[in-house]
Design a protein around this motif. Structure first.
Motif, PDB file in Angstrom:
ATOM      1  N   CYS A 182      25.911 -10.410  18.550  1.00 50.40           N
ATOM      2  CA  CYS A 182      25.205 -10.516  17.276  1.00 50.40           C
ATOM      3  C   CYS A 182      25.386 -11.945  16.756  1.00 50.40           C
ATOM      4  CB  CYS A 182      25.743  -9.499  16.277  1.00 50.40           C
ATOM      5  SG  CYS A 182      25.283  -7.800  16.685  1.00 50.40           S
ATOM      6  N   GLY A 183      24.273 -12.661  16.684  1.00 51.08           N
ATOM      7  CA  GLY A 183      24.317 -14.086  16.388  1.00 51.08           C
ATOM      8  C   GLY A 183      24.252 -14.909  17.653  1.00 51.08           C
ATOM      9  N   GLY A 184      23.667 -14.340  18.707  1.00 50.72           N
ATOM     10  CA  GLY A 184      23.635 -15.007  20.002  1.00 50.72           C
ATOM     11  C   GLY A 184      22.697 -16.186  20.098  1.00 50.72           C
ATOM     12  N   ASN A 185      21.878 -16.404  19.074  1.00 52.06           N
ATOM     13  CA  ASN A 185      20.971 -17.555  19.134  1.00 52.06           C
ATOM     14  C   ASN A 185      21.504 -18.757  18.355  1.00 52.06           C
ATOM     15  OD1 ASN A 185      20.564 -16.751  16.496  1.00 52.06           O
ATOM     16  ND2 ASN A 185      18.331 -16.783  16.600  1.00 52.06           N
ATOM     17  N   GLY A 186      22.759 -18.696  17.923  1.00 54.03           N
ATOM     18  CA  GLY A 186      23.355 -19.785  17.153  1.00 54.03           C
ATOM     19  C   GLY A 186      24.043 -20.820  18.023  1.00 54.03           C
ATOM     20  N   PHE A 187      24.668 -21.781  17.380  1.00 58.95           N
ATOM     21  CA  PHE A 187      25.330 -22.903  18.055  1.00 58.95           C
ATOM     22  C   PHE A 187      26.381 -22.404  19.051  1.00 58.95           C
ATOM     23  CE2 PHE A 187      28.607 -26.449  17.645  1.00 58.95           C
ATOM     24  CZ  PHE A 187      27.939 -27.308  18.507  1.00 58.95           C
ATOM     25  N   VAL A 198      23.428  -9.400  29.277  1.00 58.02           N
ATOM     26  CA  VAL A 198      23.631  -9.911  27.920  1.00 58.02           C
ATOM     27  C   VAL A 198      22.435  -9.613  27.029  1.00 58.02           C
ATOM     28  CG1 VAL A 198      24.184 -11.936  26.514  1.00 58.02           C
ATOM     29  CG2 VAL A 198      25.034 -11.782  28.873  1.00 58.02           C
ATOM     30  N   THR A 199      22.720  -9.059  25.855  1.00 64.13           N
ATOM     31  CA  THR A 199      21.710  -8.865  24.822  1.00 64.13           C
ATOM     32  C   THR A 199      22.132  -9.633  23.585  1.00 64.13           C
ATOM     33  OG1 THR A 199      21.118  -6.650  25.612  1.00 64.13           O
ATOM     34  CG2 THR A 199      20.512  -7.200  23.349  1.00 64.13           C
ATOM     35  N   SER A 200      21.253 -10.499  23.101  1.00 64.53           N
ATOM     36  CA  SER A 200      21.497 -11.224  21.858  1.00 64.53           C
ATOM     37  C   SER A 200      20.697 -10.571  20.745  1.00 64.53           C
ATOM     38  CB  SER A 200      21.075 -12.685  22.006  1.00 64.53           C
ATOM     39  OG  SER A 200      21.001 -13.326  20.735  1.00 64.53           O
ATOM     40  N   ILE A 201      21.331 -10.409  19.585  1.00 64.11           N
ATOM     41  CA  ILE A 201      20.652  -9.852  18.417  1.00 64.11           C
ATOM     42  C   ILE A 201      20.725 -10.861  17.280  1.00 64.11           C
ATOM     43  CG2 ILE A 201      20.610  -7.993  16.715  1.00 64.11           C
ATOM     44  CD1 ILE A 201      21.977  -6.213  18.816  1.00 64.11           C
ATOM     45  N   SER A 202      19.564 -11.188  16.740  1.00 65.30           N
ATOM     46  CA  SER A 202      19.494 -12.092  15.589  1.00 65.30           C
ATOM     47  C   SER A 202      18.169 -11.846  14.885  1.00 65.30           C
ATOM     48  CB  SER A 202      19.585 -13.554  16.028  1.00 65.30           C
ATOM     49  OG  SER A 202      18.503 -13.874  16.884  1.00 65.30           O
ATOM     50  N   ARG A 203      18.028 -12.371  13.699  1.00 59.69           N
ATOM     51  CA  ARG A 203      16.806 -12.119  12.929  1.00 59.69           C
ATOM     52  C   ARG A 203      15.584 -12.755  13.575  1.00 59.69           C
ATOM     53  NH1 ARG A 203      17.535 -12.354   6.496  1.00 59.69           N
ATOM     54  NH2 ARG A 203      15.564 -11.261   6.736  1.00 59.69           N
ATOM     55  N   SER A 204      15.763 -13.858  14.292  1.00 59.48           N
ATOM     56  CA  SER A 204      14.606 -14.555  14.854  1.00 59.48           C
ATOM     57  C   SER A 204      14.415 -14.343  16.344  1.00 59.48           C
ATOM     58  CB  SER A 204      14.726 -16.055  14.576  1.00 59.48           C
ATOM     59  OG  SER A 204      15.924 -16.570  15.131  1.00 59.48           O
ATOM     60  N   GLY A 205      15.353 -13.654  17.000  1.00 58.56           N
ATOM     61  CA  GLY A 205      15.220 -13.432  18.427  1.00 58.56           C
ATOM     62  C   GLY A 205      15.701 -14.620  19.234  1.00 58.56           C
ATOM     63  N   GLU A 206      14.828 -15.207  20.062  1.00 59.32           N
ATOM     64  CA  GLU A 206      15.209 -16.335  20.909  1.00 59.32           C
ATOM     65  C   GLU A 206      15.552 -17.552  20.052  1.00 59.32           C
ATOM     66  OE1 GLU A 206      13.592 -18.724  24.883  1.00 59.32           O
ATOM     67  OE2 GLU A 206      12.436 -17.065  24.035  1.00 59.32           O
ATOM     68  N   GLU A 213      18.567 -10.957  27.182  1.00 67.01           N
ATOM     69  CA  GLU A 213      17.555 -10.198  26.440  1.00 67.01           C
ATOM     70  C   GLU A 213      17.671 -10.591  24.974  1.00 67.01           C
ATOM     71  OE1 GLU A 213      16.412  -5.520  25.532  1.00 67.01           O
ATOM     72  OE2 GLU A 213      17.825  -6.010  27.145  1.00 67.01           O
ATOM     73  N   TRP A 214      16.683 -11.309  24.469  1.00 68.49           N
ATOM     74  CA  TRP A 214      16.709 -11.824  23.101  1.00 68.49           C
ATOM     75  C   TRP A 214      16.013 -10.830  22.183  1.00 68.49           C
ATOM     76  CZ3 TRP A 214      19.818 -15.916  22.901  1.00 68.49           C
ATOM     77  CH2 TRP A 214      19.955 -16.708  24.037  1.00 68.49           C
ATOM     78  N   GLN A 215      16.786 -10.103  21.392  1.00 66.25           N
ATOM     79  CA  GLN A 215      16.248  -9.062  20.525  1.00 66.25           C
ATOM     80  C   GLN A 215      16.334  -9.467  19.058  1.00 66.25           C
ATOM     81  OE1 GLN A 215      14.717  -6.290  21.333  1.00 66.25           O
ATOM     82  NE2 GLN A 215      15.099  -6.299  23.545  1.00 66.25           N
TER      83      GLN A 215
END
Length: 291
Positions: free
Chosen positions: A12-17, A33-41, A61-63
């Motif tokens: 959760c927060g996988g699209n951050g720095f 790996v599944t990333s969860i964030s408000r914007s996806g990729e 998987e960018w969710q």
């Protein structure tokens, strides 16, 4: 020959720095790996040196999901082997009221450095699927909301689904320019998670200031941090109370990302992980990757 089933990691927060580097490290180590964030990729230009998605990103998987609304992400937690909370805030938004003229500068500073602020409703007692609701009068996303309550809420959802391991990106220390609540809410999250979910292996990565050449503004800060940490070491760490995170050795973000995955793979690692252990884990991960 049957193929080994990949371990499943949810970030959760996988699209951050840092989150994106955790995803990279895990994907390259063979995790699903599944990333969860408000914007996806990710917006790649904001987390890397290139606006183009790297080759490894195809393995993730960018969710889209909202950490404040569990029903938007809980389906992805099913059958996970580990869940990571890699989000939070460094600064609160009290300045907005001052800039708009709705609040005086003095009142804004008093509010920013107040001893306590409201979080959400108790994340341990909310009903199934109930969103987190900030309790400040203007709905502000405080340290209590983002650094503590979202982590506790995610940990509860993971524990309810019998996820074996939960990793929380905490912090090594606060800083003189930040309200004390920045670090105190991190420590509160650690305490609640470790005591309320004893059946789940909890890991708290107490990361220092992180830098990378793709974020050029972090480089001079890191250079100053290295000098300050050496001075602090010469005093036996006696300046930590004064300098906070500024007196602790900075680490490259990739190093922390590698250490996170290594910590998850080592069943003996649990509880707080300080900077020296982060470096040790990252070195071990580097050696494995060289084989």
């Amino acid at each position: 020959m049957a193929h080994a089933v990949k371990k499943k990691l949810v970030v959760c927060g996988g699209n951050g720095f840092l989150g994106s580097r955790i995803c990279r490290a895990a994907a390259n180590r063979g995790w699903s790996v599944t990333s969860i964030s408000r914007s996806g990729e990710p917006n790649w230009s904001s987390v890397s040196a290139s606006p183009t998605a790297p080759a490894w990103s195809d393995k993730v998987e960018w969710q889209k999901g909202d950490i404040m609304d569990p029903k938007t992400y809980t389906s992805h937690l099913e059958n996970a082997d580990a869940v990571i909370h890699s989000m939070g805030i460094l600064l609160e938004a009290d300045y907005k009221g001052v800039v708009s003229g709705k609040e005086s500068p003095i009142a804004g500073l008093q509010r920013a450095f107040s001893a306590s602020k409201a979080g959400t409703q108790n994340p341990m007692n909310r009903s199934e699927g109930e969103p987190l609701r900030p309790q400040e009068r203007d709905g502000q996303l405080t340290y209590e909301v983002m650094n503590r309550d979202t982590a506790v809420s995610l940990a509860k959802e993971a524990a309810d689904r019998k996820v074996p391991a939960f990793l929380y990106i905490s912090a090594a220390a606060g800083a003189p320019v930040l309200p004390a609540r920045y670090i105190s809410t991190k420590r509160e999250a650690e305490s609640i998670i470790s005591t309320q979910f004893p059946g789940m292996r909890s890991i708290f990565i107490r990361a220092p200031f992180m830098y990378d050449s793709s974020r050029t503004f972090t480089m001079p800060i890191a250079a100053l941090g290295h000098m300050a940490s050496m001075a602090n070491d010469l005093t036996g760490g006696r300046l930590t109370w004064l300098m906070g995170a500024g007196g602790i050795k900075p680490l490259k973000a990739d190093v922390v990302g590698d250490a996170v995955v290594e910590a998850l793979e080592d069943e003996e690692v649990k509880g707080p992980v300080e900077v020296k252990q982060i470096e040790t884990l990252a070195t071990r991960a580097w050696r494995k990757n060289m084989l």
